[in-house]
Write a protein that holds these residues in place. Sequence first.
Motif, PDB file in Angstrom:
ATOM      1  N   LEU A  22      -1.048  -1.187 -13.534  1.00 58.51           N
ATOM      2  CA  LEU A  22      -1.002  -2.645 -13.393  1.00 58.51           C
ATOM      3  C   LEU A  22       0.413  -3.094 -13.046  1.00 58.51           C
ATOM      4  CD1 LEU A  22      -2.087  -5.559 -13.819  1.00 58.51           C
ATOM      5  CD2 LEU A  22      -1.603  -5.279 -16.234  1.00 58.51           C
ATOM      6  N   PHE A  23       1.385  -2.512 -13.753  1.00 54.50           N
ATOM      7  CA  PHE A  23       2.772  -2.934 -13.534  1.00 54.50           C
ATOM      8  C   PHE A  23       3.332  -2.369 -12.238  1.00 54.50           C
ATOM      9  CE2 PHE A  23       1.883  -2.694 -18.094  1.00 54.50           C
ATOM     10  CZ  PHE A  23       1.809  -4.054 -18.313  1.00 54.50           C
ATOM     11  N   LEU A  24       2.834  -1.208 -11.840  1.00 53.37           N
ATOM     12  CA  LEU A  24       3.223  -0.662 -10.538  1.00 53.37           C
ATOM     13  C   LEU A  24       2.744  -1.599  -9.416  1.00 53.37           C
ATOM     14  CD1 LEU A  24       4.229   1.570  -8.612  1.00 53.37           C
ATOM     15  CD2 LEU A  24       1.989   2.644  -8.830  1.00 53.37           C
ATOM     16  N   ILE A  25       1.533  -2.088  -9.548  1.00 48.98           N
ATOM     17  CA  ILE A  25       0.986  -2.979  -8.501  1.00 48.98           C
ATOM     18  C   ILE A  25       1.753  -4.302  -8.477  1.00 48.98           C
ATOM     19  CG2 ILE A  25      -1.064  -4.295  -7.833  1.00 48.98           C
ATOM     20  CD1 ILE A  25      -2.718  -1.893  -8.955  1.00 48.98           C
ATOM     21  N   ILE A  26       2.039  -4.852  -9.655  1.00 48.53           N
ATOM     22  CA  ILE A  26       2.798  -6.114  -9.702  1.00 48.53           C
ATOM     23  C   ILE A  26       4.178  -5.911  -9.073  1.00 48.53           C
ATOM     24  CG2 ILE A  26       3.917  -7.770 -11.255  1.00 48.53           C
ATOM     25  CD1 ILE A  26       1.556  -7.318 -13.198  1.00 48.53           C
ATOM     26  N   GLY A  27       4.846  -4.824  -9.459  1.00 50.99           N
ATOM     27  CA  GLY A  27       6.186  -4.551  -8.924  1.00 50.99           C
ATOM     28  C   GLY A  27       6.162  -4.305  -7.430  1.00 50.99           C
ATOM     29  N   ALA A  64      -7.882  -5.720  -6.715  1.00 55.01           N
ATOM     30  CA  ALA A  64      -7.135  -6.522  -5.735  1.00 55.01           C
ATOM     31  C   ALA A  64      -6.291  -5.611  -4.847  1.00 55.01           C
ATOM     32  CB  ALA A  64      -6.243  -7.535  -6.458  1.00 55.01           C
ATOM     33  N   PHE A  65      -5.663  -4.604  -5.478  1.00 51.08           N
ATOM     34  CA  PHE A  65      -4.865  -3.673  -4.672  1.00 51.08           C
ATOM     35  C   PHE A  65      -5.749  -2.928  -3.680  1.00 51.08           C
ATOM     36  CE2 PHE A  65      -3.771   0.796  -4.042  1.00 51.08           C
ATOM     37  CZ  PHE A  65      -2.695   0.622  -3.194  1.00 51.08           C
ATOM     38  N   LEU A  66      -6.921  -2.500  -4.135  1.00 56.03           N
ATOM     39  CA  LEU A  66      -7.802  -1.753  -3.231  1.00 56.03           C
ATOM     40  C   LEU A  66      -8.230  -2.621  -2.045  1.00 56.03           C
ATOM     41  CD1 LEU A  66      -9.970   0.284  -5.749  1.00 56.03           C
ATOM     42  CD2 LEU A  66      -8.464   1.210  -3.991  1.00 56.03           C
ATOM     43  N   SER A  67      -8.455  -3.907  -2.289  1.00 57.53           N
ATOM     44  CA  SER A  67      -8.807  -4.816  -1.186  1.00 57.53           C
ATOM     45  C   SER A  67      -7.648  -4.917  -0.202  1.00 57.53           C
ATOM     46  CB  SER A  67      -9.120  -6.210  -1.725  1.00 57.53           C
ATOM     47  OG  SER A  67     -10.084  -6.127  -2.714  1.00 57.53           O
ATOM     48  N   LEU A  68      -6.440  -5.053  -0.768  1.00 63.08           N
ATOM     49  CA  LEU A  68      -5.242  -5.163   0.078  1.00 63.08           C
ATOM     50  C   LEU A  68      -5.050  -3.883   0.898  1.00 63.08           C
ATOM     51  CD1 LEU A  68      -2.971  -7.354   0.313  1.00 63.08           C
ATOM     52  CD2 LEU A  68      -1.600  -5.903  -1.159  1.00 63.08           C
ATOM     53  N   ALA A  69      -5.236  -2.746   0.228  1.00 59.23           N
ATOM     54  CA  ALA A  69      -5.044  -1.463   0.909  1.00 59.23           C
ATOM     55  C   ALA A  69      -6.094  -1.253   1.994  1.00 59.23           C
ATOM     56  CB  ALA A  69      -5.104  -0.324  -0.113  1.00 59.23           C
ATOM     57  N   ALA A  70      -7.330  -1.673   1.709  1.00 55.13           N
ATOM     58  CA  ALA A  70      -8.380  -1.542   2.724  1.00 55.13           C
ATOM     59  C   ALA A  70      -8.059  -2.420   3.924  1.00 55.13           C
ATOM     60  CB  ALA A  70      -9.727  -1.924   2.120  1.00 55.13           C
ATOM     61  N   THR A 104       0.839  -1.211   0.000  1.00 57.72           N
ATOM     62  CA  THR A 104       0.000   0.000   0.000  1.00 57.72           C
ATOM     63  C   THR A 104       0.867   1.252   0.000  1.00 57.72           C
ATOM     64  OG1 THR A 104      -1.678  -1.203   1.243  1.00 57.72           O
ATOM     65  CG2 THR A 104      -1.874   1.184   1.210  1.00 57.72           C
ATOM     66  N   SER A 105       1.899   1.249   0.840  1.00 61.22           N
ATOM     67  CA  SER A 105       2.719   2.464   0.949  1.00 61.22           C
ATOM     68  C   SER A 105       3.505   2.708  -0.347  1.00 61.22           C
ATOM     69  CB  SER A 105       3.648   2.404   2.161  1.00 61.22           C
ATOM     70  OG  SER A 105       4.616   1.405   2.006  1.00 61.22           O
ATOM     71  N   ILE A 106       4.011   1.654  -0.977  1.00 59.47           N
ATOM     72  CA  ILE A 106       4.769   1.856  -2.230  1.00 59.47           C
ATOM     73  C   ILE A 106       3.845   2.388  -3.332  1.00 59.47           C
ATOM     74  CG2 ILE A 106       6.081   0.740  -4.082  1.00 59.47           C
ATOM     75  CD1 ILE A 106       7.198  -1.206  -2.069  1.00 59.47           C
ATOM     76  N   VAL A 107       2.666   1.785  -3.462  1.00 59.54           N
ATOM     77  CA  VAL A 107       1.739   2.236  -4.514  1.00 59.54           C
ATOM     78  C   VAL A 107       1.303   3.677  -4.252  1.00 59.54           C
ATOM     79  CG1 VAL A 107      -0.533   1.871  -5.558  1.00 59.54           C
ATOM     80  CG2 VAL A 107       0.945  -0.082  -5.096  1.00 59.54           C
ATOM     81  N   LEU A 108       0.991   3.991  -2.981  1.00 55.49           N
ATOM     82  CA  LEU A 108       0.544   5.350  -2.670  1.00 55.49           C
ATOM     83  C   LEU A 108       1.665   6.366  -2.883  1.00 55.49           C
ATOM     84  CD1 LEU A 108      -1.705   4.906   0.494  1.00 55.49           C
ATOM     85  CD2 LEU A 108      -2.365   5.144  -1.892  1.00 55.49           C
ATOM     86  N   GLU A 109       2.897   5.954  -2.610  1.00 57.83           N
ATOM     87  CA  GLU A 109       4.028   6.863  -2.800  1.00 57.83           C
ATOM     88  C   GLU A 109       4.256   7.130  -4.287  1.00 57.83           C
ATOM     89  OE1 GLU A 109       7.884   5.257  -2.251  1.00 57.83           O
ATOM     90  OE2 GLU A 109       8.750   7.127  -1.572  1.00 57.83           O
TER      91      GLU A 109
END
Lengths: 313, 276
Positions: free
Chosen positions: A197-202, B84-90, A14-19
């Motif tokens: 998509l690739f940001l989330i995978i990475g 999936a990311f939103l679920s993880l973040a939540a 979460t922190s990496i994606v948000l950053e």
Amino acid sequence: MDQSAFAIFAAIVTSIVLEAAPFLLLGSLLSSVIAVYVGDEALARLGQKSLPAQIGLGLCAGLLLPTCECGVVPVTRRLIKKGVPAGAAIPFMLAAPVVNPVSLAATWVAFQGDLSMVAGRVALVVLPAAALGWALGAIKGPDLLRPTLEMAHEAHAEGCGCGCGHDHSRGRKRPGLAQGLLEVLRGTGREFLDMGLFLIIGSCAAGLFKVFLPQEWLSLVSANLWLAVPAMMLLAVLMSICSEADAFVAASLSMFPRPALLAFLALGPMLDLKLIPALASVFQRRVALVLIIAPAVGVYMLAMSLGLAGVFK
Amino acid sequence: MSALATFKATLQDRVDGLCLLCLGWFMAALARSGLYWYFLNPKFSPLTLGAGVLLCLTGLGLLLRPMPGRASTMRLWRQAALLAFLSLAATAWGQAANEPLPGALNPAASENAALAPEDEAPVDLRPVRDGKDYVRLNLAELYIMLDKGRTDYPERFALRAVVSRTPQLDGRGHVLLKRTAVVCCLADSMELSFVTRGQGLGDLKSGDWVEVFGHLTPLASKGEDKGLVKAAPKGEGPSLSLTNPKFRIEAEAVVPIKGPDFPYLFEFREQAPFAW
């Protein structure tokens, strides 16, 4: 993965994606603005310049278009599709995350005004970027970008779903302000989703490594230059820290020799777990492989040369 | 084209818009929440808020003015990945909300704890204790100055930290004092620590918050100090653990405190007045 490890994994991802998301969004916005408002002729004129001039412009463009590695791939893809030659686009993509005012200032501050670290970092990025610009400079856009990439918006917004890598919006009438703004917003959203998509995978990959990487190995390898340089390069790829923040992390790892820190600072912005899937999806397979392997080899050789020559103690 | 056919043709754009709207809302809401610090340095909250608002606008652009387009595997993948990311973040947000704050970690210790210094206004950045002058600074500020080889760090200082104990350190008369420093986000956080000895540390438990008044002494590479830093526990959390290899803190006085509102350190200054 137990519950505690999963909690850490979720928090790190979460922190990496948000950053990274604001910078990726900025890159997508820039890409969309270029697509809608910048005339093809102005950028295509770059192709008439000599290869060294293209490389020089590409290396310095980050000073005018500051972007970190989170957003540089969509901008580069857009530039290539708009007709910017590979000789300028590739050096821009590799160098801009470091050769930009924010990253340079962060390095200067983190290393207490040590200009040799700033210069060393720039050199370790610029040399491989220029070399790759030289090597790939003759390749034309369609042979550079992956034709099978189904970036969804290319299936309609630009009038063609062929995915051939050409920008079919050429010659289209430039839109008015309101229509242009709407196109920019829609283009930004689609571009962001494409690269997100690739940001989330990475980020997931980096999260897994952060959770499972034993910390003890850091102290084991830091004493030996031959181990320290590749170890820090591996760490740069695995940690996937933004190029505007990595200098502070490097400065904290003072047990490592400086060439190893420079290798960390130079490779991370050119190659990390967020960039690898993005490069693999945007560029032709062979080009992507070169873009993944060559910077790593170049940085390793340069950092080891500096270390063995005793330039940086 | 009928309304239904038009709706079907533009469905993919609408789903994309909805995904962006969800992500934008999440980012804006997190930036405005009291838990932002758990993931990122609070100085970035305006950036996250701005990006969240812009994402909402792009989402609305796609949702309200969609273009016809075909569904593709790639499109479905990116929508699925975002959800999936939103679920993880939540999930992560929920975990952060349920995590006890430092002051609540050890209720028994907190009952007897002095007020956290930030509760006293104004904070005395140069306290005097037993006739000795101290400078308040945070543990990361001290660590960074030493790391850079600076010699102008305060001779006597007061800092807040969490206590960490292990049988190995206990056996050698030391505890570990640590703080987590966050430059940008949790992924680049560092758990910085010093081995510490002195009066008043014996009754403390791991997880207790203290304000320590003390000074530094160098660690010898041999003799009784040999292997002391290696005996320091490595954190099991998300942060990179670093124990200062050259200096120890000699505690002259130890005051139990409630933990600060934000257990992480986000600001680091290299000269007085320190961020403390």
